[in-house]
Design a protein around this motif. Structure first.
Motif, PDB file in Angstrom:
ATOM      1  N   ALA A  30       0.721  -1.272   0.159  1.00  0.00           N
ATOM      2  CA  ALA A  30      -0.080  -0.007  -0.113  1.00  0.00           C
ATOM      3  C   ALA A  30       0.895   1.345  -0.167  1.00  0.00           C
ATOM      4  O   ALA A  30       0.587   2.180  -0.656  1.00  0.00           O
ATOM      5  N   VAL A  31       2.029   1.027   0.838  1.00  0.00           N
ATOM      6  CA  VAL A  31       3.074   2.267   0.625  1.00  0.00           C
ATOM      7  C   VAL A  31       3.323   2.497  -0.836  1.00  0.00           C
ATOM      8  O   VAL A  31       3.545   3.715  -1.395  1.00  0.00           O
ATOM      9  N   ARG A  32       3.866   1.313  -1.268  1.00  0.00           N
ATOM     10  CA  ARG A  32       4.262   1.560  -2.760  1.00  0.00           C
ATOM     11  C   ARG A  32       3.418   2.037  -3.721  1.00  0.00           C
ATOM     12  O   ARG A  32       3.716   2.883  -4.631  1.00  0.00           O
ATOM     13  N   LEU A  33       1.867   1.511  -3.626  1.00  0.00           N
ATOM     14  CA  LEU A  33       1.028   2.258  -4.572  1.00  0.00           C
ATOM     15  C   LEU A  33       0.795   3.705  -4.122  1.00  0.00           C
ATOM     16  O   LEU A  33       0.541   4.533  -5.273  1.00  0.00           O
ATOM     17  N   LEU A  34       0.697   3.860  -2.960  1.00  0.00           N
ATOM     18  CA  LEU A  34      -0.033   5.423  -2.827  1.00  0.00           C
ATOM     19  C   LEU A  34       1.181   6.409  -2.097  1.00  0.00           C
ATOM     20  O   LEU A  34       0.884   7.628  -1.905  1.00  0.00           O
ATOM     21  N   GLY A  35       2.020   5.819  -1.683  1.00  0.00           N
ATOM     22  CA  GLY A  35       3.274   6.566  -1.105  1.00  0.00           C
ATOM     23  C   GLY A  35       2.941   6.786   0.412  1.00  0.00           C
ATOM     24  O   GLY A  35       3.940   7.722   0.872  1.00  0.00           O
ATOM     25  N   ALA A  47     -11.780   7.230   4.022  1.00  0.00           N
ATOM     26  CA  ALA A  47     -12.411   7.845   3.168  1.00  0.00           C
ATOM     27  C   ALA A  47     -11.853   9.040   2.734  1.00  0.00           C
ATOM     28  O   ALA A  47     -11.881   9.775   1.603  1.00  0.00           O
ATOM     29  N   GLU A  48     -10.493   9.474   3.752  1.00  0.00           N
ATOM     30  CA  GLU A  48      -9.743  10.697   3.318  1.00  0.00           C
ATOM     31  C   GLU A  48      -8.793  10.161   2.039  1.00  0.00           C
ATOM     32  O   GLU A  48      -8.074  11.233   1.606  1.00  0.00           O
ATOM     33  N   LEU A  49      -8.659   8.833   1.830  1.00  0.00           N
ATOM     34  CA  LEU A  49      -8.020   8.655   0.564  1.00  0.00           C
ATOM     35  C   LEU A  49      -8.551   8.814  -0.496  1.00  0.00           C
ATOM     36  O   LEU A  49      -8.043   8.208  -1.839  1.00  0.00           O
ATOM     37  N   LEU A  50      -9.792   8.882  -0.773  1.00  0.00           N
ATOM     38  CA  LEU A  50     -10.564   8.929  -1.946  1.00  0.00           C
ATOM     39  C   LEU A  50     -10.365  10.275  -2.559  1.00  0.00           C
ATOM     40  O   LEU A  50     -10.086  11.447  -1.798  1.00  0.00           O
ATOM     41  N   ALA A  51     -10.072  10.251  -3.666  1.00  0.00           N
ATOM     42  CA  ALA A  51      -9.582  11.619  -4.657  1.00  0.00           C
ATOM     43  C   ALA A  51     -10.720  12.458  -4.834  1.00  0.00           C
ATOM     44  O   ALA A  51     -12.136  11.984  -4.752  1.00  0.00           O
ATOM     45  N   GLY A  52     -10.540  13.937  -4.900  1.00  0.00           N
ATOM     46  CA  GLY A  52     -11.704  14.831  -4.945  1.00  0.00           C
ATOM     47  C   GLY A  52     -12.496  14.982  -3.594  1.00  0.00           C
ATOM     48  O   GLY A  52     -11.721  14.368  -2.472  1.00  0.00           O
ATOM     49  N   ARG A  53     -13.828  15.455  -3.653  1.00  0.00           N
ATOM     50  CA  ARG A  53     -14.404  15.637  -2.313  1.00  0.00           C
ATOM     51  C   ARG A  53     -15.732  14.840  -2.310  1.00  0.00           C
ATOM     52  O   ARG A  53     -16.732  15.272  -1.893  1.00  0.00           O
ATOM     53  N   ALA A  54     -15.389  13.743  -2.905  1.00  0.00           N
ATOM     54  CA  ALA A  54     -16.699  12.966  -3.223  1.00  0.00           C
ATOM     55  C   ALA A  54     -17.235  12.390  -1.782  1.00  0.00           C
ATOM     56  O   ALA A  54     -16.176  12.027  -1.014  1.00  0.00           O
ATOM     57  N   PRO A  55     -18.372  12.170  -1.314  1.00  0.00           N
ATOM     58  CA  PRO A  55     -18.887  11.656  -0.067  1.00  0.00           C
ATOM     59  C   PRO A  55     -18.346  10.251   0.059  1.00  0.00           C
ATOM     60  O   PRO A  55     -18.080   9.587  -0.803  1.00  0.00           O
ATOM     61  N   ALA A  56     -18.126   9.813   1.229  1.00  0.00           N
ATOM     62  CA  ALA A  56     -17.790   8.566   1.614  1.00  0.00           C
ATOM     63  C   ALA A  56     -18.842   7.565   1.075  1.00  0.00           C
ATOM     64  O   ALA A  56     -20.012   7.759   1.443  1.00  0.00           O
ATOM     65  N   PRO A  57     -18.471   6.509   0.295  1.00  0.00           N
ATOM     66  CA  PRO A  57     -19.545   5.621   0.082  1.00  0.00           C
ATOM     67  C   PRO A  57     -20.084   4.713   1.162  1.00  0.00           C
ATOM     68  O   PRO A  57     -19.256   4.373   2.150  1.00  0.00           O
ATOM     69  N   ALA A  58     -21.390   4.185   0.932  1.00  0.00           N
ATOM     70  CA  ALA A  58     -21.906   3.457   1.814  1.00  0.00           C
ATOM     71  C   ALA A  58     -21.095   1.827   1.750  1.00  0.00           C
ATOM     72  O   ALA A  58     -20.667   1.576   0.743  1.00  0.00           O
ATOM     73  N   ARG A  72      -6.153   9.062  -3.790  1.00  0.00           N
ATOM     74  CA  ARG A  72      -5.063  10.156  -3.600  1.00  0.00           C
ATOM     75  C   ARG A  72      -3.882   9.713  -3.292  1.00  0.00           C
ATOM     76  O   ARG A  72      -3.621   9.156  -2.236  1.00  0.00           O
ATOM     77  N   HIS A  73      -2.960   9.974  -4.050  1.00  0.00           N
ATOM     78  CA  HIS A  73      -1.488   9.689  -3.782  1.00  0.00           C
ATOM     79  C   HIS A  73      -0.802  10.684  -2.954  1.00  0.00           C
ATOM     80  O   HIS A  73      -1.260  11.739  -2.991  1.00  0.00           O
ATOM     81  N   ARG A  74       0.391  10.363  -2.214  1.00  0.00           N
ATOM     82  CA  ARG A  74       0.731  11.303  -1.462  1.00  0.00           C
ATOM     83  C   ARG A  74       1.458  12.371  -1.965  1.00  0.00           C
ATOM     84  O   ARG A  74       1.373  13.758  -1.427  1.00  0.00           O
ATOM     85  N   ASP A  75       1.745  12.594  -3.356  1.00  0.00           N
ATOM     86  CA  ASP A  75       2.254  13.719  -4.233  1.00  0.00           C
ATOM     87  C   ASP A  75       1.191  14.544  -4.747  1.00  0.00           C
ATOM     88  O   ASP A  75       1.303  15.525  -5.369  1.00  0.00           O
ATOM     89  N   GLY A  76      -0.241  14.132  -4.433  1.00  0.00           N
ATOM     90  CA  GLY A  76      -1.241  14.761  -5.016  1.00  0.00           C
ATOM     91  C   GLY A  76      -1.988  14.464  -5.974  1.00  0.00           C
ATOM     92  O   GLY A  76      -3.107  14.856  -6.361  1.00  0.00           O
ATOM     93  N   ARG A  77      -1.490  13.507  -6.839  1.00  0.00           N
ATOM     94  CA  ARG A  77      -2.047  13.072  -7.868  1.00  0.00           C
ATOM     95  C   ARG A  77      -3.060  11.972  -7.674  1.00  0.00           C
ATOM     96  O   ARG A  77      -3.149  11.468  -6.685  1.00  0.00           O
ATOM     97  N   THR A  78      -3.786  11.614  -8.788  1.00  0.00           N
ATOM     98  CA  THR A  78      -5.032  10.855  -8.377  1.00  0.00           C
ATOM     99  C   THR A  78      -4.424   9.487  -9.188  1.00  0.00           C
ATOM    100  O   THR A  78      -4.137   9.516 -10.429  1.00  0.00           O
TER     101      THR A  78
END
Length: 799
Positions: A30-35, A47-58, A72-78
């Protein structure tokens, strides 16, 4: 890395999310994938790892979810990631969570020269073959080559029918063609011995079309799975089910034993014998303890060979088995003995087989099982299963199967033995309660038959012929409801009651009334009355027909209680049923019985029977009665032959469904020359002239030797009638070849009683004298008065 998975764990990005949406685990993948390092995300909402400001899915509704999300990657990209999520329920007291994974390594398609791409076909333990669009072999792996027994390069280009060369191979080729033309997969089961096998196996062939990238069918693949173990398990289960259906269809010991042998051959063995222990003397049960040597009786046997040539003894014969024989060992130990021992089987190799089985060795028997037949804690016998045509030896599963089938059959054999014992007991009781022979009387000639039911056993049918006073005779036929010992015992009590009531000369309708009361009392005593209604009629019931025939008047008085009417065949006439009032069956209580009187010419044949004679499932009662009349109409002279003809005509082959009682009687008449009657004046002084007339009559009958006794009896009876009776008074003498009967009638209903006179009493000794001088004496009442009678024996040596 871990002890469970000793490889690089970073090849998969894995996270664990609690049911509350918080991240609780974060691996190196997971660290290698998203940093994001683990300490930055653990304990925070996923839910904080989701890109954008979409609401948390049920939370997904099911236990598994898969889909693509933008993270959301650590460097800000999706990063667009395909995720697979599994919900894990609470475990060891902890909360439930979601395991979320996605692959990082090995996602690229394999190269053409990748050895793993080819291993799926070549190195698979499942036998796989691929056929082209002409159904010729293109490829097969090593497992399929081992099954076929030939290398791939030798059979490549051949059809499956050419490779196998068996009818099953041709059927498989037809199934391959169906898959090729339809494009749909097909599963086929077959049983055959391939070229690479030493025995036949059961196979599941899974066929599927092989398509190119355009979707066109270019061939057929076939994967063969060996399902022999499952096939044999189903066969064993089917054989156990078949044994449950085929064994125990009757309550006959021999038939049940034969059914056991028939089930085992050829499904389990090539030759089977069933040997049973004979009950010990004086004991109906098999012995509880068995010691060798043991003698067994061959009850059943079966073989795949015609005539059962493997054995030297036949059904019904006995054989003595020594201690070293497998049969004796199985009986004494209560365990299955295998010869030679199967892997895991119990037992040892016996010294030698039974002496009667010498031909077994000559017929090539190579293995055998001796299975004890046990039920309810008793050993009943032994079943021996042998193989000589089938090359396979018995396996431990075969031993268990033989024990299971034998155990089921043992219960049926024990039930049949118990039923046979109870039936024999009831039959012996029934025979002992029925008359062994019918009395010879001057009134009629009688012949009878009794047959127990073929399956239900003995019942409560009975018949009787009872000599009465005045040369009269009573005939009775009855039927107690039910079968078995209880019905036989009830029949015996009713027959005794009928004889007792007949001895006091009750009219037929009165006798049935007393008998009805007796049945009610018996019903209450046996507890068959309705619960809570002790005074109500019970379930015990019976029918009865009672008839009294007088050879002097040639008249017969009859009454019946729910019984079939008798059939009468008069000389020169046709058989007909007497029209009698039906009357209710015995045991209902409170209902009247009626009698009828008919005149029967001498030589008339009277047929009394129970309903088992005319009742049948295959025909209506009217047809049965017509057949009965036809059989009686063929009567010539012999009652015995007529009885046999009636039974042969009406009863089906194999026995009647209900027990049958048949009584045939041919009437006789006493000529007037054997009867003398006097009207007695009410004057004691005229007794002496009456005695003189009696002496003269005896002289005319050539019975002068009986004069002295007859004078005394007549004097006593006539004097008592004049002194204590009422006018009119009549004296009647009747005689046949064996008996002289003296009867005195008067209009009084008061009957005399035998008593012992004291020393100084002047009277009271007359009836005692009569009782000592005569064969028997008694009284009977009529509507007009009573008759005192006495019988004197007449013997040839007295003349």
């Amino acid at each position: 890395m871990s002890r469970v998975y000793p490889f690089d764990d970073a090849g998969t990005a894995r996270a664990v999310i609690g049911d509350d949406g918080t991240l609780v685990a974060w691996n190196e993948g997971a660290v290698r994938l998203l940093g994001h390092p683990a300490d930055a995300v653990l304990g925070r909402p996923a839910a904080e790892l989701l890109a954008g400001r979409a609401p948390a899915p049920a939370a997904p509704p099911g236990p598994r979810w898969e889909g693509t999300l933008g993270l959301r990657h650590r460097d800000g990209r999706t990063v667009s990631v395909w995720l697979l999520a599994h919900h894990r329920p609470p475990h060891d007291g902890g909360p439930g969570d979601w395991l979320v994974v996605t692959p990082l390594a090995g996602t690229e398609p394999p190269a053409d020269d990748d050895p793993l791409a080819e291993a799926g076909l070549i190195q698979s333990p499942c036998a796989i073959a691929v056929y082209d669009d002409r159904l010729r072999l293109r490829r097969m792996n090593e497992a399929m080559a081992a099954v076929v027994g030939l290398p791939e390069e030798r059979v490549r280009g051949l059809r499956i029918a050419e490779i196998g060369g068996k009818p099953q191979s041709e059927e498989l080729e037809r199934d391959l063609f169906r898959v090729l033309t339809s494009g749909r997969p097909l599963d086929v089961q077959t049983f055959l011995r391939t070229g690479g096998e030493d025995r036949a196996h059961a196979w599941l062939a899974r066929m599927a079309p092989v398509r190119d990238r355009a979707g066109r069918v270019r061939g057929v693949s076939m994967a063969a799975h060996d399902i022999t173990d499952n096939h044999r398990a189903r066969q064993r289960l089917q054989l156990v089910n078949e044994a449950s259906v085929r064994i125990g269809t009757t309550l006959d010991v021999t038939r049940t034993a034969q059914e056991l042998a028939d089930v085992c051959v050829p499904a389990l063995a090539d030759f089977v014998t069933i040997d049973l222990l004979d009950p010990q003397d004086g004991c109906a049960e098999a012995p509880a303890r068995i010691s060798a040597p043991v003698r067994l009786r061959r009850t059943a046997q079966q073989s795949v060979l015609s005539g059962v040539p493997e054995t030297g003894i036949g059904p019904g014969q006995t054989e003595r088995y020594p201690e070293a024989s497998p049969q004796a060992q199985a009986l004494t130990t209560g365990r299955t003995i295998a010869v030679p021992p199967a892997p895991g089987a119990v037992g040892r190799v016996p010294a030698r087989p039974g002496a009667g089985e010498t031909p077994m060795r000559e017929s090539g028997v190579h293995c055998a099982l001796s299975v004890p037949i046990q039920a309810r804690g008793l050993t009943l016998g032994v079943a021996v299963l042998c193989r000589h045509r089938r090359p396979e030896a018995f396996t431990p599963d075969d031993v268990l199967l033989a024990e299971e089938i034998t155990a089921r059959a043992a219960v049926c054999i024990d039930n049949a033995r118990r039923y046979s014992r109870e039936r024999e007991t009831a039959l012996a009781l029934q025979r002992s309660l029925l008359p062994r022979s019918l009395p010879r009387t001057a009134a009629l000639e009688a012949c009878s038959r009794y047959l127990p039911a073929a399956r239900a056993g003995v019942g409560g049918d009975w018949f009787d012929v009872i000599p009465l006073s005045g040369m009269r005779v009573a005939m009775v036929v009855g039927d107690v409801v039910g079968h078995g010992i209880r019905a036989s015992a009830t029949m015996g009590r009713l027959r005794t009651a009928v004889r007792t009531l007949a001895d006091i000369d009750l009219a037929p309708d009165e006798l049935l009334t007393h008998l009805d009361d007796l049945v009610l009392r018996l019903s209450d005593e046996s507890g068959t009355a309705s619960a809570g209604e002790a005074g109500s009629p019970g379930e015990l019931g019976a029918t009865c027909l009672y008839a009294v025939y007088d050879p002097v008047s040639r008249r017969c008085t009859l009454a019946r209680a729910g019984h079939p009417p008798p059939v009468v065949l008069e000389p020169g006439g046709a058989p007909r049923a007497l029209d009698l009032p039906a009357g209710p069956p015995l045991g209902l209580g409170g209902l009247p019985f009626e009698s009828a009187e008919v005149e029967l010419p001498e030589g008339t044949v009277l047929a009394l029977y129970t309903d088992g004679l005319v009742w049948s499932r295959d025909r209506d009662p009217e047809t049965s009665r017509e057949m009965l009349h036809a059989a009686l109409g063929a009567y010539a002279c012999s009652l015995d032959e007529t009885c046999d003809r009636v039974l042969h005509t009406l009863l089906p082959y194999g026995g009647a469904p209900d027990d049958v009682a048949l009584l045939l009687a041919r009437t006789r008449g006493l000529p007037a020359s054997q009867v003398a009657t006097w009207d007695i004046p009410a004057d004691p002084a005229l007794v002496a002239p009456i005695r003189k007339q009696v002496v003269e009559q005896l002289s005319d009958w050539s019975l002068s030797e009986a004069t002295f006794t007859t004078e005394l009896v007549v004097s006593e009876l006539v004097t008592n009638a004049i002194r204590y009776g009422s006018h009119p008074i009549r004296l009647r003498l009747i005689h046949d070849a064996n008996t002289l009967t003296c009867e005195v009638f008067d209009a009084s209903h008061t009957a005399p009683h035998l008593r012992r006179a004291k020393v100084f009493d002047e009277g009271g000794r007359g009836l005692l004298l009569v009782a000592q001088l005569t064969q028997r004496w008694g009284s009977r009442h009529t509507a007009d008065g009573k008759t005192i009678w006495a019988e004197l024996p007449l013997f040839e040596q007295d003349r």
